[in-house]
Scaffold this motif. Structure first.
Motif, PDB file in Angstrom:
ATOM      1  N   GLU A  16       5.879 -12.604 -17.970  1.00  0.00           N
ATOM      2  CA  GLU A  16       6.794 -13.057 -16.926  1.00  0.00           C
ATOM      3  C   GLU A  16       6.081 -13.345 -15.601  1.00  0.00           C
ATOM      4  OE1 GLU A  16       9.872 -13.481 -17.792  1.00  0.00           O
ATOM      5  OE2 GLU A  16       9.788 -12.422 -19.721  1.00  0.00           O
ATOM      6  N   GLU A  17       6.704 -14.210 -14.821  1.00  0.00           N
ATOM      7  CA  GLU A  17       6.209 -14.513 -13.482  1.00  0.00           C
ATOM      8  C   GLU A  17       7.083 -13.812 -12.445  1.00  0.00           C
ATOM      9  OE1 GLU A  17       3.928 -18.540 -12.738  1.00  0.00           O
ATOM     10  OE2 GLU A  17       5.961 -18.927 -13.451  1.00  0.00           O
ATOM     11  N   TYR A  18       6.432 -13.225 -11.476  1.00  0.00           N
ATOM     12  CA  TYR A  18       7.152 -12.476 -10.446  1.00  0.00           C
ATOM     13  C   TYR A  18       6.779 -13.000  -9.071  1.00  0.00           C
ATOM     14  CZ  TYR A  18       7.984  -9.055 -14.137  1.00  0.00           C
ATOM     15  OH  TYR A  18       8.370  -8.442 -15.291  1.00  0.00           O
ATOM     16  N   GLY A  19       7.622 -12.707  -8.101  1.00  0.00           N
ATOM     17  CA  GLY A  19       7.286 -13.112  -6.737  1.00  0.00           C
ATOM     18  C   GLY A  19       7.564 -12.000  -5.736  1.00  0.00           C
ATOM     19  N   VAL A  20       6.678 -11.845  -4.758  1.00  0.00           N
ATOM     20  CA  VAL A  20       6.969 -10.971  -3.610  1.00  0.00           C
ATOM     21  C   VAL A  20       6.825 -11.810  -2.351  1.00  0.00           C
ATOM     22  CG1 VAL A  20       6.406  -8.694  -4.487  1.00  0.00           C
ATOM     23  CG2 VAL A  20       4.587 -10.156  -3.606  1.00  0.00           C
ATOM     24  N   ASP A  21       7.602 -11.482  -1.359  1.00  0.00           N
ATOM     25  CA  ASP A  21       7.585 -12.208  -0.098  1.00  0.00           C
ATOM     26  C   ASP A  21       6.186 -12.149   0.505  1.00  0.00           C
ATOM     27  OD1 ASP A  21       8.061 -13.035   2.650  1.00  0.00           O
ATOM     28  OD2 ASP A  21      10.173 -12.864   2.074  1.00  0.00           O
ATOM     29  N   ILE A  22       5.708 -13.301   0.938  1.00  0.00           N
ATOM     30  CA  ILE A  22       4.327 -13.364   1.432  1.00  0.00           C
ATOM     31  C   ILE A  22       4.145 -12.520   2.687  1.00  0.00           C
ATOM     32  CG2 ILE A  22       4.540 -15.374   2.976  1.00  0.00           C
ATOM     33  CD1 ILE A  22       1.854 -16.330   1.671  1.00  0.00           C
ATOM     34  N   LEU A  23       5.244 -12.302   3.414  1.00  0.00           N
ATOM     35  CA  LEU A  23       5.142 -11.493   4.628  1.00  0.00           C
ATOM     36  C   LEU A  23       4.797 -10.040   4.318  1.00  0.00           C
ATOM     37  CD1 LEU A  23       8.181 -12.928   6.583  1.00  0.00           C
ATOM     38  CD2 LEU A  23       5.761 -13.437   6.906  1.00  0.00           C
ATOM     39  N   GLN A  24       5.080  -9.627   3.084  1.00  0.00           N
ATOM     40  CA  GLN A  24       4.777  -8.238   2.720  1.00  0.00           C
ATOM     41  C   GLN A  24       3.362  -8.082   2.175  1.00  0.00           C
ATOM     42  OE1 GLN A  24       7.953  -7.286  -0.042  1.00  0.00           O
ATOM     43  NE2 GLN A  24       9.164  -6.376   1.613  1.00  0.00           N
ATOM     44  N   ILE A  79      -2.213  -6.018  -2.293  1.00  0.00           N
ATOM     45  CA  ILE A  79      -1.948  -4.996  -1.271  1.00  0.00           C
ATOM     46  C   ILE A  79      -0.710  -5.409  -0.473  1.00  0.00           C
ATOM     47  CG2 ILE A  79      -2.888  -3.728   0.696  1.00  0.00           C
ATOM     48  CD1 ILE A  79      -4.615  -3.319  -1.724  1.00  0.00           C
ATOM     49  N   VAL A  80       0.313  -4.601  -0.510  1.00  0.00           N
ATOM     50  CA  VAL A  80       1.541  -4.922   0.217  1.00  0.00           C
ATOM     51  C   VAL A  80       1.840  -3.850   1.268  1.00  0.00           C
ATOM     52  CG1 VAL A  80       2.591  -6.165  -1.703  1.00  0.00           C
ATOM     53  CG2 VAL A  80       2.987  -3.703  -1.473  1.00  0.00           C
ATOM     54  N   THR A  81       2.545  -4.245   2.294  1.00  0.00           N
ATOM     55  CA  THR A  81       3.010  -3.272   3.288  1.00  0.00           C
ATOM     56  C   THR A  81       4.526  -3.339   3.344  1.00  0.00           C
ATOM     57  OG1 THR A  81       1.009  -3.497   4.586  1.00  0.00           O
ATOM     58  CG2 THR A  81       2.891  -2.526   5.692  1.00  0.00           C
ATOM     59  N   VAL A  82       5.142  -2.248   2.988  1.00  0.00           N
ATOM     60  CA  VAL A  82       6.593  -2.166   3.018  1.00  0.00           C
ATOM     61  C   VAL A  82       6.972  -0.951   3.848  1.00  0.00           C
ATOM     62  CG1 VAL A  82       8.684  -2.166   1.624  1.00  0.00           C
ATOM     63  CG2 VAL A  82       6.561  -3.029   0.651  1.00  0.00           C
ATOM     64  N   ARG A  83       7.836  -1.140   4.807  1.00  0.00           N
ATOM     65  CA  ARG A  83       8.255  -0.038   5.682  1.00  0.00           C
ATOM     66  C   ARG A  83       7.065   0.739   6.236  1.00  0.00           C
ATOM     67  NH1 ARG A  83      13.893   2.718   4.399  1.00  0.00           N
ATOM     68  NH2 ARG A  83      14.885   1.026   3.274  1.00  0.00           N
ATOM     69  N   ASP A  84       6.072   0.010   6.697  1.00  0.00           N
ATOM     70  CA  ASP A  84       4.885   0.614   7.315  1.00  0.00           C
ATOM     71  C   ASP A  84       4.020   1.396   6.343  1.00  0.00           C
ATOM     72  OD1 ASP A  84       5.278  -0.424   9.740  1.00  0.00           O
ATOM     73  OD2 ASP A  84       6.390   1.290  10.543  1.00  0.00           O
ATOM     74  N   ASP A 137      11.142  -2.210  -1.950  1.00  0.00           N
ATOM     75  CA  ASP A 137      11.727  -0.970  -1.429  1.00  0.00           C
ATOM     76  C   ASP A 137      12.179  -0.052  -2.560  1.00  0.00           C
ATOM     77  OD1 ASP A 137      11.520  -1.034   1.245  1.00  0.00           O
ATOM     78  OD2 ASP A 137      13.678  -0.820   1.600  1.00  0.00           O
ATOM     79  N   ARG A 138      12.963  -0.666  -3.469  1.00  0.00           N
ATOM     80  CA  ARG A 138      13.536   0.103  -4.572  1.00  0.00           C
ATOM     81  C   ARG A 138      12.459   0.549  -5.550  1.00  0.00           C
ATOM     82  NH1 ARG A 138      18.919  -0.796  -5.463  1.00  0.00           N
ATOM     83  NH2 ARG A 138      19.864  -0.122  -3.520  1.00  0.00           N
ATOM     84  N   ILE A 139      11.594  -0.408  -5.872  1.00  0.00           N
ATOM     85  CA  ILE A 139      10.580  -0.133  -6.880  1.00  0.00           C
ATOM     86  C   ILE A 139       9.712   1.060  -6.469  1.00  0.00           C
ATOM     87  CG2 ILE A 139       8.462  -1.037  -7.920  1.00  0.00           C
ATOM     88  CD1 ILE A 139       9.863  -3.800  -7.806  1.00  0.00           C
ATOM     89  N   LEU A 140       9.397   1.084  -5.188  1.00  0.00           N
ATOM     90  CA  LEU A 140       8.501   2.134  -4.720  1.00  0.00           C
ATOM     91  C   LEU A 140       9.260   3.399  -4.351  1.00  0.00           C
ATOM     92  CD1 LEU A 140       6.268  -0.154  -2.537  1.00  0.00           C
ATOM     93  CD2 LEU A 140       5.884   0.598  -4.888  1.00  0.00           C
ATOM     94  N   GLY A 141      10.588   3.296  -4.445  1.00  0.00           N
ATOM     95  CA  GLY A 141      11.372   4.481  -4.085  1.00  0.00           C
ATOM     96  C   GLY A 141      11.191   4.827  -2.624  1.00  0.00           C
ATOM     97  N   LEU A 142      10.987   3.793  -1.795  1.00  0.00           N
ATOM     98  CA  LEU A 142      10.674   4.068  -0.394  1.00  0.00           C
ATOM     99  C   LEU A 142      11.879   4.598   0.367  1.00  0.00           C
ATOM    100  CD1 LEU A 142       8.233   1.254   0.638  1.00  0.00           C
ATOM    101  CD2 LEU A 142       7.795   3.595  -0.083  1.00  0.00           C
TER     102      LEU A 142
END
Lengths: 162, 668
Positions: A16-24, A79-84, A137-142
């Motif tokens: 499968e192909e997935y996408g994450v927001d480039i800002l993250q 490498i992503v940054t989510v909620r700092d 957010d959800r995936i990482l349980g943040l």
């Protein structure tokens, strides 16, 4: 009229192909040596050294119950940054960065490719391709991490108020 | 930061130090009313605060300290002796002063009227009538300038008549002979042009030639500066004349803190600063310096590995770099070290108040307050120590009558001591009170469901003491507002462990209790032992390592199903690191000999590892918020080759091994 668009980093996990927001996304790294952390949650592969900082790395295969990650020549750590919080996700390959109109994103069906709907933000269509948009957010349980953090702070305050 | 904000900061910082002196001095006086040194210290502290507060324009603080000073002056002159009643009043006054300072710092100093409750009492002791004295001549304004009060008045009064004051500095040629005559001629010339208010050095000295090549006069005249200069330049051998007009400060200006409170104090300040020259530094600046040094150490280690085996010149340079980096690290560490006295100094007062409140007689002794610890530890250690000291006075020391009944002297002893012990500091809180009643502890633990009746029967003394540190456990039958309501030693333990230290209790029923806290000297960079667990490498803080033994597997014993090691007659429980942490085996079969690292974190245990890598200096890094607290892991470090190695938290490892974590969780 302004058209709403989103830029996504597209990667593959299995077929499968997935996408994450480039800002993250901070950067994309080749696989490096990962140090296992005993007693950490099972989907945490370990920690890496990112220019002197210790960064945890997540195995999405395990998180989604897709079997074990098989490192290959195309494997990368995104490498992503989510909620700092900065962390790495292991992917089978990173294919491209593309722009998707908001209108082309549909809400997620209950189950996609065996992945729980709550981990997903939606399904994007681009010509005949289907992109799975992830809710990091959800995936990482943040949310839980944030809640735990708040709880700890409160506990600390209560302790200090003795 | 503008000037006045900076002076404010300095004022409050210094006022705090003087408050501490007041507290300490009063404590000494309470014990020994004849202590001359203490009287002087206390008087000086009150006087200094008064002067500084007046300069800063804090009226209420000035009023209070002024009256306090009056009382202390009578004590100093011997017309008043320190009775318990007076010392209570003085303590109260100091408390008020502390409140006032706090309020002033927050920007709202209360009006002098708020002192109604304490001022009349102080006045009574000062031997005054109720009516407050008029404020004395404004010391700050007159003392602040270079002029005496008399001179200032003369100059001020002569002003309207067109007189202006000047400081005349007259320089004579270095080879001038008969300087006295030249000086005399200068005076002669000035005669009739105005009045010499002051000569520096005095006229007698000038006449006797007791001066260098210049002298200074304060001269009141109607002449212009140019005219004066021309006049005096006419004297032979006068090489230069400096004429500086004297500007009288208005009272407003005099109050601005660009001058020290008074010359006398200024001189005292200077003398004190000669003995210890200090700079106050924002702790964050030291922290960032520390981080940079950390990065430097890592980079240096990496460089060493990259360049190892290169030319002798490179090796030589690397060695020099190592030396410099090491020196830098030491220097930064030292800069962060602060004596424990900073924390300890507030305890005598606290213990005294507490003992009074609870009706105990306590002699409190502090030892080793010069022992230094990292600043970040000092900041954190206060609360746990307050807790332990309160425990000692409240639960430890018995009431005097009870003590006598037990055949002890009515006054109990509490001792707070600190000393270096290798790479860490040992802080102990001891009392000679009733000690810990093991049966009561067991009963309470059973009642709280922390242990079963069966467990209670088999527990050792050490294990019983450890129950005290479980969350929610409190042995005090009574709840007092002194020792809290059940938030207890677990908080102390958590705090100490978060600082990388450990707490240990020992007690003898009826004879006393001792809490011993061990803390690492410094944080951030530590010496570590790298060990192998299967294919993985872990770092063990060296301070937790007692010794390393290589043991034949055949010599390992089992006691009650657990592996133990007999070490010089003592039974040490063994923990297999790989079994505990998981991970792959290195492949080889059963070894004949295994390395055992004997670690201590409260208690001893032997860690069976798969190999020893060696000793390294490592920089501690956090695992970050996402992973949070991982049981048994204290953090991570980056080795010279860039690899990440986890740092074991020995306390956590032992807890994991014993399933103590589970028990803790159940209890909370």
């Amino acid at each position: 009229m302004q058209r709403k668009e989103r830029q996504l980093v597209v990667f593959t996990l299995g077929k499968e192909e997935y996408g994450v927001d480039i800002l993250q996304v901070q950067e994309i790294k080749r696989l490096t040596e990962i140090t296992r952390v005993p007693n950490a949650p099972p989907f945490v592969e370990g920690v890496i050294n990112l220019r002197g900082n210790i960064i945890p790395v997540i195995d999405l295969h395990k998180r989604f119950g897709l079997g074990a990650f098989e490192p290959g020549p195309e494997s990368r750590i995104v490498i992503v940054t989510v909620r700092d919080i900065t962390l790495g996700i292991m992917v089978d390959s990173v294919s491209e960065v593309l722009t998707l109109e908001e209108a082309a994103i549909a809400p997620p069906p209950p189950l996609v490719a065996g992945i729980e709907a709550s981990f997903l933000e939606g399904i994007g269509r681009l010509d005949d391709r289907l992109l799975i948009l992830l809710n990091m957010d959800r995936i990482l349980g943040l949310e839980e991490v944030a809640a735990a953090q708040e709880f700890q702070n409160k506990a600390a305050e209560a302790g200090a108020g003795r | 930061m503008n000037d006045s904000a900076r002076y404010r900061e300095v004022f409050f910082a210094e006022a705090e130090e003087h408050l501490q002196e007041l507290n300490e001095g009063l404590l000494t006086l309470e014990k020994d009313p004849a202590a001359k040194d203490a009287v002087n210290t206390v008087f000086r502290a009150a006087h200094t605060i008064k002067g500084m507060a007046a300069t800063m324009g804090f009226q209420t603080i000035t009023t209070l300290t002024h009256r306090l000073e009056d009382v202390l002056d009578r004590v100093r002159s011997g017309t008043l002796s320190v009775t318990p009643e007076l010392s209570d009043l003085l303590f109260r006054a100091v408390d008020r002063l502390e409140e006032l300072l706090g309020a002033a710092q927050a920007g709202n100093e209360p009006p002098a009227a708020s002192l109604e409750d304490i001022l009349p009492e102080l006045s009574r002791w000062a031997g005054m009538s109720e009516a407050p004295k008029l404020p004395q001549t404004n010391e700050a304004s007159s003392a602040a300038t270079d002029l005496s009060a008399y001179e200032a008045r003369v100059i001020q009064e002569a002003g309207p008549q067109g007189f202006q004051a000047f400081f005349l500095t007259v320089y004579l040629a270095p080879d001038c002979i008969m300087k006295g005559v030249r000086a005399f001629l200068v005076f002669k010339k000035l005669e009739g042009k105005g009045e010499v208010l002051r000569a520096e050095p005095p006229v007698e000295d000038l006449e006797e030639e007791k001066f260098g090549t210049s002298f200074r006069l304060l001269f009141l005249t109607r002449e212009t500066p140019a005219a004066l200069e021309a006049l005096l330049n006419g004297v032979s051998d006068v090489t230069k004349v400096e004429v500086r007009p004297v500007v009288l400060k208005t009272p407003e200006e005099a109050r601005t803190p660009d001058v020290a409170p008074s010359r006398r104090e200024n001189r005292e300040e200077k003398q004190r600063h000669l003995s210890t020259q200090t700079v106050r530094i924002d702790i964050h600046r030291l922290d960032s310096l520390m981080n940079l040094v950390g990065e430097l150490v890592i980079t240096k280690t990496r460089l060493e590995q990259l360049l190892s085996g290169s030319s002798p010149e490179v090796e030589e340079t690397l060695k020099a770099l190592t030396r410099v980096a090491g020196g830098l690290q030491d220097a930064v560490m030292k800069a962060r070290m602060v004596p424990l006295a900073q924390v300890f100094s507030r305890f005598p007062r606290m213990v005294r108040d507490l003992a009074r409140e609870l009706g105990r007689q306590v002699e409190f002794v502090i030892e080793g307050e010069d022992t230094e610890l990292d600043r970040s530890v000092i900041d954190e250690i206060g609360d746990p120590l307050v807790h332990l000291l309160r425990n000692a006075v409240d639960h430890g020391i018995e009431p005097p009558a009870e003590r006598e009944r037990r055949g002890k002297e009515p006054t109990g002893h509490v001792r707070l001591s600190a000393c270096y012990e290798g790479n860490h500091v040992l802080i102990a809180v001891e009392d000679d009170g009733e000690g810990i009643d093991c049966q009561a502890v067991l009963a309470k633990a059973e009642e709280r469901g922390l242990i079963t009746a069966q467990e209670a029967k088999t527990m050792s003394e050490k294990e019983i003491y450890r129950l005290l540190f479980l969350p929610g456990f409190s042995t005090a039958a009574r709840i007092t507002d002194v020792s809290g309501r059940g938030v207890g030693l677990d908080v102390v333990q958590n705090k100490i462990e978060s600082l990388g230290g450990s707490v240990e209790v020992t007690s003898r029923p009826g004879q006393g209790t001792r809490f011993a806290i061990r803390l690492p000297l410094t944080l951030a960079i530590i010496q570590a032992l790298l060990v192998k667990s299967g294919t993985e490498t872990y770092a063990l803080p060296l301070e937790n390592v007692e010794e390393i033994q290589v043991v034949r597997t055949a010599d390992l014993k089992k006691v009650r199903g657990r592996d133990v090691l007999l070490l010089r007659g003592e039974v040490v429980p063994l923990v297999n690191l790989r079994a505990l942490l998981g991970g792959e085996t290195a492949g080889e079969g059963e070894e004949e000999e295994v390395p055992v690292v004997v670690i201590r974190s409260g208690e001893r245990a032997g860690l069976v590892v798969d190999g020893l890598v060696g000793q390294r200096e490592i920089v501690i890094k956090s695992l970050g918020r996402f992973l949070g607290n991982v049981p048994g892991i204290g953090g991570a470090t980056i080795l010279g080759d860039g690899r990440v190695v986890l740092i074991l938290d020995t306390g956590g490892v032992l807890a994991l091994a014993e399933g103590r974590m589970d028990r803790r969780r159940m209890a909370s």
